[in-house]
Design a protein around this motif. Structure first.
Motif, PDB file in Angstrom:
ATOM      1  N   VAL A  41       0.842  -1.202   0.000  1.00  0.00           N
ATOM      2  CA  VAL A  41       0.000   0.000   0.000  1.00  0.00           C
ATOM      3  C   VAL A  41       0.874   1.247   0.000  1.00  0.00           C
ATOM      4  N   TYR A  42       1.897   1.243   0.854  1.00  0.00           N
ATOM      5  CA  TYR A  42       2.781   2.410   0.942  1.00  0.00           C
ATOM      6  C   TYR A  42       3.496   2.652  -0.381  1.00  0.00           C
ATOM      7  N   GLU A  43       4.051   1.588  -0.963  1.00  0.00           N
ATOM      8  CA  GLU A  43       4.813   1.762  -2.201  1.00  0.00           C
ATOM      9  C   GLU A  43       3.914   2.192  -3.363  1.00  0.00           C
ATOM     10  N   LEU A  44       2.699   1.664  -3.427  1.00  0.00           N
ATOM     11  CA  LEU A  44       1.784   2.096  -4.487  1.00  0.00           C
ATOM     12  C   LEU A  44       1.499   3.587  -4.393  1.00  0.00           C
ATOM     13  N   GLY A  45       1.467   4.091  -3.157  1.00  0.00           N
ATOM     14  CA  GLY A  45       1.169   5.506  -2.970  1.00  0.00           C
ATOM     15  C   GLY A  45       2.365   6.427  -3.081  1.00  0.00           C
ATOM     16  N   HIS A  46       3.581   5.884  -2.898  1.00  0.00           N
ATOM     17  CA  HIS A  46       4.757   6.744  -2.827  1.00  0.00           C
ATOM     18  C   HIS A  46       5.879   6.372  -3.786  1.00  0.00           C
ATOM     19  N   ARG A  47       6.136   5.062  -3.960  1.00  0.00           N
ATOM     20  CA  ARG A  47       7.269   4.630  -4.791  1.00  0.00           C
ATOM     21  C   ARG A  47       6.868   3.398  -5.606  1.00  0.00           C
ATOM     22  N   PRO A  48       6.046   3.582  -6.633  1.00  0.00           N
ATOM     23  CA  PRO A  48       5.568   2.413  -7.383  1.00  0.00           C
ATOM     24  C   PRO A  48       6.689   1.533  -7.937  1.00  0.00           C
ATOM     25  N   ASP A  49       7.845   2.108  -8.218  1.00  0.00           N
ATOM     26  CA  ASP A  49       8.946   1.298  -8.733  1.00  0.00           C
ATOM     27  C   ASP A  49       9.463   0.295  -7.710  1.00  0.00           C
ATOM     28  N   TRP A  50       9.148   0.524  -6.451  1.00  0.00           N
ATOM     29  CA  TRP A  50       9.630  -0.371  -5.392  1.00  0.00           C
ATOM     30  C   TRP A  50       8.608  -1.432  -5.002  1.00  0.00           C
ATOM     31  N   VAL A  51       7.440  -1.427  -5.599  1.00  0.00           N
ATOM     32  CA  VAL A  51       6.358  -2.263  -5.092  1.00  0.00           C
ATOM     33  C   VAL A  51       6.692  -3.750  -5.171  1.00  0.00           C
ATOM     34  N   ASP A  52       7.578  -4.149  -6.065  1.00  0.00           N
ATOM     35  CA  ASP A  52       7.876  -5.578  -6.165  1.00  0.00           C
ATOM     36  C   ASP A  52       8.704  -6.087  -4.994  1.00  0.00           C
ATOM     37  N   VAL A  53       9.310  -5.207  -4.201  1.00  0.00           N
ATOM     38  CA  VAL A  53      10.050  -5.685  -3.022  1.00  0.00           C
ATOM     39  C   VAL A  53       9.092  -6.390  -2.062  1.00  0.00           C
ATOM     40  N   PRO A  54       8.050  -5.714  -1.544  1.00  0.00           N
ATOM     41  CA  PRO A  54       7.113  -6.455  -0.693  1.00  0.00           C
ATOM     42  C   PRO A  54       6.276  -7.469  -1.459  1.00  0.00           C
ATOM     43  N   ALA A  55       5.929  -7.162  -2.717  1.00  0.00           N
ATOM     44  CA  ALA A  55       5.099  -8.105  -3.481  1.00  0.00           C
ATOM     45  C   ALA A  55       5.817  -9.435  -3.679  1.00  0.00           C
ATOM     46  N   SER A  56       7.135  -9.390  -3.881  1.00  0.00           N
ATOM     47  CA  SER A  56       7.893 -10.636  -4.058  1.00  0.00           C
ATOM     48  C   SER A  56       7.899 -11.456  -2.772  1.00  0.00           C
ATOM     49  N   ALA A  57       7.906 -10.778  -1.620  1.00  0.00           N
ATOM     50  CA  ALA A  57       7.845 -11.495  -0.342  1.00  0.00           C
ATOM     51  C   ALA A  57       6.489 -12.169  -0.164  1.00  0.00           C
ATOM     52  N   ILE A  58       5.430 -11.512  -0.610  1.00  0.00           N
ATOM     53  CA  ILE A  58       4.089 -12.105  -0.520  1.00  0.00           C
ATOM     54  C   ILE A  58       4.005 -13.317  -1.419  1.00  0.00           C
ATOM     55  N   ARG A  59       4.530 -13.215  -2.630  1.00  0.00           N
ATOM     56  CA  ARG A  59       4.515 -14.371  -3.528  1.00  0.00           C
ATOM     57  C   ARG A  59       5.285 -15.544  -2.924  1.00  0.00           C
ATOM     58  N   ARG A  60       6.401 -15.247  -2.302  1.00  0.00           N
ATOM     59  CA  ARG A  60       7.220 -16.298  -1.684  1.00  0.00           C
ATOM     60  C   ARG A  60       6.460 -16.967  -0.535  1.00  0.00           C
ATOM     61  N   ALA A  61       5.751 -16.164   0.278  1.00  0.00           N
ATOM     62  CA  ALA A  61       5.020 -16.713   1.408  1.00  0.00           C
ATOM     63  C   ALA A  61       3.863 -17.600   0.958  1.00  0.00           C
ATOM     64  N   LEU A  62       3.267 -17.288  -0.190  1.00  0.00           N
ATOM     65  CA  LEU A  62       2.123 -18.039  -0.686  1.00  0.00           C
ATOM     66  C   LEU A  62       2.512 -19.227  -1.558  1.00  0.00           C
ATOM     67  N   ALA A  63       3.778 -19.313  -1.927  1.00  0.00           N
ATOM     68  CA  ALA A  63       4.239 -20.392  -2.808  1.00  0.00           C
ATOM     69  C   ALA A  63       4.119 -21.745  -2.103  1.00  0.00           C
ATOM     70  N   PRO A  64       3.705 -22.796  -2.830  1.00  0.00           N
ATOM     71  CA  PRO A  64       3.629 -24.139  -2.213  1.00  0.00           C
ATOM     72  C   PRO A  64       5.002 -24.569  -1.707  1.00  0.00           C
ATOM     73  N   VAL A  65       4.994 -25.251  -0.568  1.00  0.00           N
ATOM     74  CA  VAL A  65       6.243 -25.762  -0.011  1.00  0.00           C
ATOM     75  C   VAL A  65       6.693 -26.958  -0.818  1.00  0.00           C
ATOM     76  N   ALA A  66       7.953 -26.902  -1.313  1.00  0.00           N
ATOM     77  CA  ALA A  66       8.442 -27.985  -2.174  1.00  0.00           C
ATOM     78  C   ALA A  66       8.717 -29.236  -1.346  1.00  0.00           C
TER      79      ALA A  66
END
Length: 269
Positions: free
Chosen positions: A244-269
Motif C-alpha cells: 500500500v505504501y509503495e503504491l502511494g509513494h514509490r511504485p517502482d519499489w512495489v515488487d520488493v514487498p510483493a515478491s515477499a508475498i509471492r514467496r510466502a504463498l508459494a507451495p512448499v516444495a
C-alpha cells in the motif's frame, strides 16, 4: 540521531555489510556478514519487549482481533486506486496486479487454528533497521509512533511481540533487495542467491538473539508451530502494508514487498 555521538543506524550498517557480501569473493565476505549485529538487534528487541510489558502490562493474545486487523489492512490494499507509473514508466499498477488478495486472506483465516497465541503487549509497531541506532554507548531504539499509514487506534492496540519481529524480518529483505538495486544491471543468479542467503542468515541470527533473552518465552506462543504460523501472518501483514505504501509513494519499489508475498504463498516444495 544527531544528538548521539557516533550514531549510525542499522540500515546503513546492513548495507555496508551487503556491499562486501555481494562483491568480495570467497571466505573474505564473511568478515562483514552482519550476523553478529543481527544477533545483537534480536537481543535489544527482546529486552525492549520485556521492558514495555513491564511498563504497560500484559494481556492474553487475541488471534481473532489480530486476524481482523490483518483483513482490515488487506481491504485497504484492495481499495487502493491504481498507482501512477514510477520512474520506469509503463502502465498504471493495480493492487490486483501484484498481490493475490484471496490467497493472502486464506492464509490469514488459517491463523485461527493457532492454539496458543502468546501475550499481547504494547509494541514498537514500526520496527525496522532504520529505527535502531548504534552509538558509542550501545544500541538505541527510536520512533515509537507506529506505522503512519495505519489508524492511530489500531497503532495503540496491544499486539503480539511477533509484530515487531516481523517488521525486522521484512527490513532484512528490503536491505537485500535495495542493495541489489544499487548494483543496477550487474545482477545475475549468483548475486541474487547471495542476497537471498544473506537475508535468511541474518533473520535466523536475529531470531536466535531474540529467543536467547531470559523471560521472552513468556510473551510468545508456547509451541514452535504456533510461533511460525503467527510470525508468517505478521510478516504478510507488514508486506501488505508495504505494498500500500509503495503504491502511494514509490511504485517502482512495489515488487520488493510483493515478491515477499509471492514467496510466502508459494507451495512448499
Amino acid at each position: 540521531r544527531q544528538y548521539m555521538l557516533g550514531a549510525t543506524d542499522a540500515w546503513d550498517l546492513a548495507h555496508t555489510a551487503l556491499r562486501v557480501v555481494l562483491t568480495v569473493p570467497g571466505p573474505e565476505r564473511s568478515v562483514a556478514d552482519f550476523t553478529a549485529e543481527a544477533t545483537a538487534l534480536g537481543d535489544v528487541t527482546a529486552r525492549l519487549h520485556l521492558a514495555m510489558a513491564d511498563a504497560f502490562g500484559v494481556e492474553a493474545g487475541d488471534v481473532d482481533d489480530w486476524v481482523a486487523g490483518f483483513l482490515a489492512q488487506l481491504a485497504r490494499l484492495a481499495e487502493h486506486p491504481p498507482a501512477h507509473p514510477g520512474a520506469s514508466g509503463g502502465p498504471r499498477i493495480s493492487p490486483s496486479d501484484v498481490v493475490d488478495v484471496a490467497g493472502v486472506a486464506a492464509l490469514y483465516h488459517d491463523v485461527g487454528s493457532v492454539s496458543d497465541p502468546g501475550a499481547a503487549i504494547r509494541v514498537h509497531g514500526d520496527l525496522h533497521l532504520g529505527q535502531l541506532l548504534l552509538a558509542d554507548t550501545g544500541w538505541y531504539v527510536i520512533d515509537f509512533e507506529g506505522e503512519p499509514a495505519r489508524p492511530v487506534e489500531e497503532r495503540l492496540r496491544p499486539s503480539s511481540p511477533l509484530r515487531d519481529v516481523a517488521g525486522m524480518v521484512r527490513s532484512f529483505q528490503y536491505a537485500a533487495r535495495t542493495a541489489l538495486v544499487e548494483r543496477r544491471r550487474d545482477v545475475d543468479e549468483q548475486v541474487l542467491a547471495l542476497a537471498d542467503a544473506w537475508e535468511a542468515r541474518v533473520a535466523e541470527a536475529f531470531w536466535d538473539g531474540y529467543t536467547r533473552v531470559e523471560g521472552i518465552e513468556a510473551l510468545l506462543p508456547a509451541g514452535e508451530a504456533d510461533q511460525r504460523k503467527l510470525l508468517r501472518a505478521f510478516e504478510l501483514d507488514k508486506a501488505v502494508y508495504e505494498v500500500v505504501y509503495e503504491l502511494g509513494h514509490r511504485p517502482d519499489w512495489v515488487d520488493v514487498p510483493a515478491s515477499a508475498i509471492r514467496r510466502a504463498l508459494a507451495p512448499v516444495a
